[in-house]
Design an enzyme around this catalytic site. Sequence first.
Site, mmCIF file in Angstrom:
data_model
loop_
_atom_site.group_PDB
_atom_site.id
_atom_site.type_symbol
_atom_site.label_atom_id
_atom_site.label_comp_id
_atom_site.label_asym_id
_atom_site.label_seq_id
_atom_site.Cartn_x
_atom_site.Cartn_y
_atom_site.Cartn_z
ATOM 1 N N VAL A 138 -1.712 -2.567 3.015
ATOM 2 C CA VAL A 138 -2.014 -2.134 1.643
ATOM 3 C C VAL A 138 -0.947 -1.166 1.122
ATOM 4 C CG1 VAL A 138 -3.688 -0.959 0.162
ATOM 5 C CG2 VAL A 138 -4.499 -2.459 1.997
ATOM 6 N N ASN A 141 -10.511 4.347 3.470
ATOM 7 C CA ASN A 141 -11.959 4.558 3.429
ATOM 8 C C ASN A 141 -12.284 5.964 3.908
ATOM 9 O OD1 ASN A 141 -13.348 2.129 2.578
ATOM 10 N ND2 ASN A 141 -12.490 1.144 4.393
ATOM 11 N N ALA A 151 -6.064 3.926 -0.836
ATOM 12 C CA ALA A 151 -6.929 2.865 -0.311
ATOM 13 C C ALA A 151 -7.853 3.295 0.811
ATOM 14 C CB ALA A 151 -6.051 1.724 0.215
ATOM 15 N N ASP A 186 -14.525 -6.454 9.631
ATOM 16 C CA ASP A 186 -14.552 -4.994 9.627
ATOM 17 C C ASP A 186 -13.852 -4.540 10.914
ATOM 18 O OD1 ASP A 186 -16.370 -2.937 7.827
ATOM 19 O OD2 ASP A 186 -16.037 -2.130 9.810
ATOM 20 N N LYS A 204 -24.537 -4.047 6.065
ATOM 21 C CA LYS A 204 -23.532 -3.812 7.104
ATOM 22 C C LYS A 204 -24.132 -4.267 8.421
ATOM 23 C CE LYS A 204 -19.386 -1.843 7.362
ATOM 24 N NZ LYS A 204 -18.326 -1.799 6.349
ATOM 25 N N THR A 229 -6.664 -5.631 -2.355
ATOM 26 C CA THR A 229 -6.940 -4.195 -2.269
ATOM 27 C C THR A 229 -5.780 -3.412 -2.877
ATOM 28 O OG1 THR A 229 -8.240 -4.538 -0.266
ATOM 29 C CG2 THR A 229 -7.474 -2.293 -0.683
HETATM 30 P P1 NAI Z 1 -3.023 -1.122 8.217
HETATM 31 O O1 NAI Z 1 -3.556 -0.924 9.585
HETATM 32 O O2 NAI Z 1 -2.290 -2.383 7.887
HETATM 33 O O3 NAI Z 1 -2.088 0.099 7.806
HETATM 34 C C1 NAI Z 1 -2.383 1.423 8.090
HETATM 35 C C2 NAI Z 1 -1.066 2.131 8.319
HETATM 36 O O4 NAI Z 1 -1.312 3.538 8.388
HETATM 37 C C3 NAI Z 1 -0.360 1.744 9.615
HETATM 38 O O5 NAI Z 1 0.985 1.395 9.335
HETATM 39 C C4 NAI Z 1 -0.459 3.006 10.475
HETATM 40 O O6 NAI Z 1 0.656 3.172 11.341
HETATM 41 C C5 NAI Z 1 -0.499 4.078 9.416
HETATM 42 N N1 NAI Z 1 -1.069 5.353 9.824
HETATM 43 C C6 NAI Z 1 -2.179 5.590 10.554
HETATM 44 N N2 NAI Z 1 -2.399 6.910 10.685
HETATM 45 C C7 NAI Z 1 -1.407 7.530 10.002
HETATM 46 C C8 NAI Z 1 -1.091 8.879 9.737
HETATM 47 N N3 NAI Z 1 -1.824 9.882 10.221
HETATM 48 N N4 NAI Z 1 0.007 9.156 9.001
HETATM 49 C C9 NAI Z 1 0.772 8.166 8.495
HETATM 50 N N5 NAI Z 1 0.518 6.858 8.719
HETATM 51 C C10 NAI Z 1 -0.556 6.541 9.464
HETATM 52 O O7 NAI Z 1 -4.316 -0.955 7.255
HETATM 53 P P2 NAI Z 1 -4.464 -1.460 5.753
HETATM 54 O O8 NAI Z 1 -5.136 -2.779 5.736
HETATM 55 O O9 NAI Z 1 -3.185 -1.273 5.034
HETATM 56 O O10 NAI Z 1 -5.553 -0.423 5.194
HETATM 57 C C11 NAI Z 1 -5.165 0.900 4.873
HETATM 58 C C12 NAI Z 1 -6.415 1.723 4.596
HETATM 59 O O11 NAI Z 1 -7.144 1.137 3.527
HETATM 60 C C13 NAI Z 1 -7.381 1.820 5.775
HETATM 61 O O12 NAI Z 1 -7.977 3.094 5.780
HETATM 62 C C14 NAI Z 1 -8.427 0.784 5.430
HETATM 63 O O13 NAI Z 1 -9.691 1.097 5.993
HETATM 64 C C15 NAI Z 1 -8.475 0.889 3.931
HETATM 65 N N6 NAI Z 1 -8.943 -0.317 3.270
HETATM 66 C C16 NAI Z 1 -8.316 -1.508 3.487
HETATM 67 C C17 NAI Z 1 -8.768 -2.651 2.877
HETATM 68 C C18 NAI Z 1 -8.081 -3.968 3.070
HETATM 69 O O14 NAI Z 1 -8.463 -4.926 2.384
HETATM 70 N N7 NAI Z 1 -7.098 -4.072 3.963
HETATM 71 C C19 NAI Z 1 -9.962 -2.634 1.996
HETATM 72 C C20 NAI Z 1 -10.515 -1.304 1.775
HETATM 73 C C21 NAI Z 1 -10.020 -0.205 2.421
#
Ligand code: NAI
Length: 354
Positions: free
Chosen positions: A190, A267, A265, A121, A84, A156
Amino acid sequence: MTGPASIEAAVADWDGRMTVVARDAPTGAWIVVAVHSTVNGRSAGGCRMRGYPSPAAAVVDGQRLSAAMTRKLALCGVPMGGGKSVLAVPAQPTGAARTGLLRRFGELLESLGGLYSAAVDMNTSPEDMDVIGETTSHVFCRTEAFGGRGTTAPATAVGVYHGVRATLAAVTGSDDPAGRRVAVQGVGAVGADLAERLAADGAEVVVADLDPDRVAALVARLGVRAVPPDRVLGEECDVLAPCAAGGVVGPATVPALRCRAVAGAANNQLETVEDAERLHAAGILWAPDYVINSGGVLHGAGLELLGWSEEQLADRLRGIGTTLTAIFERSAAENRSPLAVAEDLVQERLAARA
Ligand code: NAI
């Protein structure tokens, strides 16, 4: 964030292979490269850019995340070790200052000769990876114009989908999502993809997001049901899929959960590792986050660094479900939490390669 008093203490006290710390004078940033393990191969992991209360705190954060990458990579079958990097910046640099920092970071990676490869990241983008790639080849998750393979989110989501099916099999006896209720917290890149796959299988999908537009779009497109963001954790369902932010499982939330399993999904879903035992004691099955969400690194490292074909990637993504099934079976047989079993599996796999 608490941390050691000094960089010296942080570097000396770590059980990882190597920590490299450098000061970038033009931007005032501290650069940290934490290589936790190379037992499984050269190391890889994300490069985050953010502020920290102290350089020592940045070192500790990089080391903690690097150790987590070792676990993730060991269990998803990527023959690489955990690494990292952290660019601890006084403020998010833009323009020439950002480009300069990223190029100098690339030079540092080049000098490490491939010991560590960086990827996207927190607060870094595929475009940033392109800039890093101007001075080193040890970078992935670049834009497609620069040889990258695009966003990791779809892979993912596919991995989480296989993981949810394996979780359903463990708690219901069948991996078929039809007629099962799955609550998806966070329908970003995701979560929306996962919701769509499950809805296509005939699952009853419930969604929540802080962004009402994202929810409305999914409701209109898939006919899924929406619940307010502050209600989704207490939704009665077969599987709760956290796909928003970390820290959703803790002493305050576990008693309020009305699901049979948690598999999503996000982390760092647990506030602390004790929460895995708390879920186990409550009879709620937990798919360890670093196992179920490894599709992104399978995509990035597999396609870009290891030269996998799309078929090989699809096979590895299915393997996430297989790995989880093995973890769940051993968890049931030994009456230990899935996290405890996963940690054992990591040690077994690393020991087999040492
Ligand atoms: P994203 O940013 O596209 O989507 C996250 C969504 O969660 C957003 O629409 C946001 O408004 C919503 N959100 C945030 N806090 C919230 C809450 N308290 N209640 C309801 N909704 C809430 O992120 P993405 O790429 O979809 O990733 C989702 C999760 O998966 C993250 O935690 C990320 O770290 C993890 N992850 C993603 C990977 C990837 O390849 N994109 C890989 C491994 C883990």
